[in-house]
Design a protein around this motif. Structure first.
Motif, short mmCIF file in Angstrom:
data_model
loop_
_atom_site.label_atom_id
_atom_site.label_comp_id
_atom_site.label_asym_id
_atom_site.label_seq_id
_atom_site.Cartn_x
_atom_site.Cartn_y
_atom_site.Cartn_z
N GLY A 163 46.01 20.73 24.40
CA GLY A 163 45.24 19.37 23.96
C GLY A 163 46.38 18.47 23.53
O GLY A 163 46.04 17.23 23.99
N HIS A 203 42.54 22.53 22.24
CA HIS A 203 42.73 21.81 20.94
C HIS A 203 43.47 20.60 20.76
O HIS A 203 44.97 21.24 21.34
CB HIS A 203 42.85 22.91 19.80
N ALA A 249 36.41 13.40 18.74
CA ALA A 249 36.81 14.81 19.45
C ALA A 249 35.70 15.87 18.91
O ALA A 249 35.50 15.69 17.70
CB ALA A 249 38.24 15.01 19.53
N THR A 250 35.47 16.79 19.62
CA THR A 250 34.70 17.89 19.46
C THR A 250 34.93 19.13 20.06
O THR A 250 35.59 19.10 21.06
CB THR A 250 33.26 17.62 18.91
N ASP A 251 34.19 20.26 19.86
CA ASP A 251 34.19 21.68 20.73
C ASP A 251 33.00 21.87 21.23
O ASP A 251 31.87 21.55 20.53
CB ASP A 251 34.62 22.58 19.55
N SER A 292 32.08 12.19 22.68
CA SER A 292 33.38 13.12 22.97
C SER A 292 32.71 14.29 24.20
O SER A 292 33.54 14.55 24.83
CB SER A 292 33.78 13.69 21.93
N GLN A 350 37.54 21.66 24.41
CA GLN A 350 37.31 20.49 23.59
C GLN A 350 37.29 19.44 24.36
O GLN A 350 37.90 19.37 25.45
CB GLN A 350 38.78 20.23 22.87
N PHE A 361 37.18 15.00 24.32
CA PHE A 361 37.49 13.96 23.36
C PHE A 361 37.26 12.56 24.24
O PHE A 361 37.40 12.55 25.46
CB PHE A 361 38.86 13.92 22.86
#
Length: 351
Positions: free
Chosen positions: A89, A119, A141-143, A249, A264, A266
């Protein structure tokens, strides 16, 4: 166990050599190593070298790709959609920043949505790349898979800490905002639990609805959750912001929680003040705001009021001179990888 300080470049070289040892392409390894150490430099100990063992494990197991190309799915005006193909990432976000810097002078505002990223680490460390060029930037950003935050008034985890960052240029040092929409992050809870400690504040909700500082609350069955920003009384504010982060995101990138995949997503947004009222008036306004903030009378005279990013930038400058402080638990977690890969861990400068 004592903490020790290490030379910044020695840590970068260690991280880079570890990545090269697991066959990551050299340009990618250089960027990832730099950003990982930057996180520790700025004081984000949960998102720096503490995560290198995880990154090395994911690379070794094939969850993170060692090399490859980012797929440009679409470009409509100043709106870009990329698929990062599970590349590291830090490298992916670096590429997005470079693409935005190329486009924003002509387009005024650029938005790049990215899916299938690994990540991206500490968001704050990327912001000066854009503020130093005079641009305002937002990073969402997130998962897709992690669920650790319950909606306000609920018990079941639906969201995660959903971070957001923003960089605002001024006439002097930039304003660097990096926050979560929950009271703490997943990484911090895990780090505290690994040390056998309690959280420094009651930031969690047990599975039966009790506020607690016990990091083990997230590991129960059913699990407890991290409280949204605002806590028990005003958590609807953080919860609402978390939903916005998810929309920006994951929703815009087209790969979210419905996918069942682990990745992830973003969204990077870069704005040129010259596309609006002009850079000069923007910088003047932001500098005036920063000056007024720092001039506010402090509650405690020993603790002057700061602008977001002041502490991180001061810490980075101090650690560049005197060494980057690493917790003993972090260096201990890196030792097995050092032995396995044949990459010596740097010698400490001092305790």
């Amino acid at each position: 166990m004592a903490d020790f300080c290490y030379a910044e470049e020695a840590l970068v070289q260690f991280a880079q050599h570890c990545l090269l040892a697991v066959d990551v392409d050299a340009p990618i390894a250089a960027v990832v190593a730099r950003r990982v150490v930057d996180a520790d430099l700025y004081g984000h100990a949960t998102h720096g070298l503490a995560l290198l063992p995880r990154y090395l494990k994911e690379i070794s197991e094939g969850a993170t790709q060692r090399r490859g190309e980012i797929r440009r799915i679409s470009e409509k005006g100043a709106c870009l959609l990329w698929d990062a193909a599970m590349l590291p990432g830090h490298w992916v976000l670096h590429q997005a920043i470079q693409a935005a810097l190329q486009r924003v002078p002509a387009q005024g505002m650029v938005s790049i949505a990215v899916r299938h990223s690994q990540h991206i680490g500490a968001l704050q460390v990327y912001l000066p790349d854009l503020t130093d060029a005079g641009y305002l930037c937002l990073l969402w950003a997130t998962d897709t898979k992690v669920r650790s935050v319950a909606p306000f008034g609920g018990l079941d985890p639906v969201l995660t800490s959903e971070p957001i960052a923003a960089g605002i240029p001024t006439r002097g040092t930039p304003i660097l905002i990096d926050t979560t929409t929950s009271l703490t992050s997943n990484s911090f809870v895990k780090q505290v639990q690994a040390r056998g400690e309690r959280l420094p504040w009651p930031a969690l909700l047990s599975a039966d609805g009790r506020v607690t500082d016990d990091p083990g609350a997230l590991a129960t069955d059913p699990p407890g959750t991290i409280l949204p920003l605002g806590g028990m009384d005003h958590g609807y504010k953080g919860y609402a912001m978390a939903m916005l982060v998810g929309a920006m995101s994951l929703g815009l990138s087209g790969l979210g929680r419905l996918s069942g995949e682990k990745a992830q997503g973003f969204l990077l947004q870069v704005i040129d003040p010259d596309a609006f009222a002009g850079r000069d008036i923007f910088l003047d306004e932001m500098q005036a705001l920063a000056d007024a903030t720092r001039a506010a009378r402090p509650i405690d005279p020993a603790r002057p009021v700061r602008v977001p990013g002041d502490a991180a930038l001061a810490r980075a400058e101090r650690q560049r001179r005197h060494g980057v402080r690493l917790g003993a638990d972090i260096s201990a977690a890196l030792e097995p990888w050092s032995q396995r890969l044949g990459v010596p861990f740097p010698t400490a400068l001092h305790g």
